[in-house]
Design a protein around this motif. Structure first.
Motif, short mmCIF file in Angstrom:
data_model
loop_
_atom_site.label_atom_id
_atom_site.label_comp_id
_atom_site.label_asym_id
_atom_site.label_seq_id
_atom_site.Cartn_x
_atom_site.Cartn_y
_atom_site.Cartn_z
N ASN A 105 -8.19 5.62 -0.91
CA ASN A 105 -7.21 4.84 -0.27
C ASN A 105 -7.24 4.26 0.99
O ASN A 105 -7.79 2.86 0.59
CB ASN A 105 -5.74 5.10 -0.56
N ASP A 136 -9.91 -8.83 -8.42
CA ASP A 136 -8.85 -8.28 -7.94
C ASP A 136 -9.73 -7.73 -6.69
O ASP A 136 -10.86 -6.85 -6.95
CB ASP A 136 -8.13 -7.70 -8.38
N TYR A 183 -10.15 -3.66 -3.94
CA TYR A 183 -9.39 -2.42 -4.44
C TYR A 183 -7.66 -2.19 -4.30
O TYR A 183 -7.07 -2.97 -3.96
CB TYR A 183 -9.55 -1.32 -3.47
N ARG A 184 -6.94 -1.49 -5.45
CA ARG A 184 -5.90 -1.47 -5.43
C ARG A 184 -5.04 0.22 -5.55
O ARG A 184 -5.97 0.67 -6.18
CB ARG A 184 -5.17 -1.57 -6.90
N ARG A 185 -4.31 -0.20 -4.48
CA ARG A 185 -4.39 1.46 -4.11
C ARG A 185 -3.47 2.64 -5.04
O ARG A 185 -2.81 2.00 -5.86
CB ARG A 185 -2.89 1.11 -2.94
N PRO A 244 -2.56 2.98 -10.84
CA PRO A 244 -2.05 2.23 -9.07
C PRO A 244 -1.09 1.79 -9.54
O PRO A 244 -0.04 1.41 -9.35
CB PRO A 244 -2.73 1.16 -10.09
N ASP A 245 -1.16 1.06 -7.57
CA ASP A 245 0.54 0.71 -6.62
C ASP A 245 0.68 -1.17 -7.77
O ASP A 245 -0.20 -1.50 -7.07
CB ASP A 245 0.27 1.10 -5.28
N ARG A 246 0.83 -1.38 -8.57
CA ARG A 246 1.62 -2.98 -8.65
C ARG A 246 2.22 -3.84 -6.92
O ARG A 246 3.13 -4.60 -7.81
CB ARG A 246 2.25 -2.37 -9.71
N PHE A 259 -1.29 -7.81 -3.45
CA PHE A 259 -2.00 -7.84 -1.99
C PHE A 259 -1.49 -9.16 -0.69
O PHE A 259 -1.16 -9.63 -1.16
CB PHE A 259 -3.32 -8.57 -3.04
N PRO A 268 -6.99 -5.28 -0.30
CA PRO A 268 -5.58 -4.61 -0.89
C PRO A 268 -5.05 -4.42 -0.56
O PRO A 268 -4.43 -4.28 0.79
CB PRO A 268 -7.17 -2.97 -0.83
N ASN A 269 -4.12 -3.61 -1.46
CA ASN A 269 -2.62 -3.30 -1.16
C ASN A 269 -2.24 -2.47 -0.36
O ASN A 269 -1.69 -1.17 -0.38
CB ASN A 269 -1.83 -3.84 -2.06
#
Length: 135
Positions: A27, A41, A43-45, A70-72, A75, A95-96
């Motif tokens: 991450n 999109d 990168y998603r955490r 994935p963390d929803r 962003f 990214p989140n």
């Protein structure tokens, strides 16, 4: 036999915390990864969950990584009109990933890993002292 159980439980904890550390490091490494084209999109955490697993051979419950998912959460948005992935208003999705949160999670995983390692070292020391007494 009880010391063997302590070894198994601590080893399972070390494996789980090692995976947690790897996910947090991934991450952090991707915290600045932006999309390359509009509509993509960033990168998603990733998050992980743990579960208890019964080891019937030894008769103890041990921790195991349940799944990495994935963390929803939403962003972020960053104003950068010259970026190729910028939308019509000039914003790019980011990214989140909160680097500070990930670093704290890494530190917690490290401490849990070290605690499990200390249990193994203590159990080993107790086993060796027991063997010395028996000789």
């Amino acid at each position: 036999m009880e010391l063997y159980k302590a070894f198994k439980i601590s080893a399972a904890g070390m494996r789980a915390q090692g995976t947690r550390l790897r996910v947090a490091a991934e991450n952090v490494a991707n915290a600045d990864s932006l999309p390359t084209a509009p509509g993509q999109d960033p990168y998603r955490r990733k998050l992980l969950t743990f579960k208890n697993v019964m080891d019937r051979e030894v008769g103890v419950e041990m921790v195991k990584v349940n799944k990495v998912m994935p963390d929803r959460s939403d962003f972020g948005m960053k104003y950068e009109p010259s970026h190729p992935a910028a939308n019509d208003q000039g914003y790019v999705q980011t990214p989140n990933v909160e680097t500070l949160v990930e670093m704290m999670d890494m530190r917690e995983a490290q401490r849990s890993y070290e605690a499990n390692l200390n249990v193994i070292q203590s159990s080993r020391s107790m086993l060796l002292k027991t063997l010395d007494i028996l000789q």
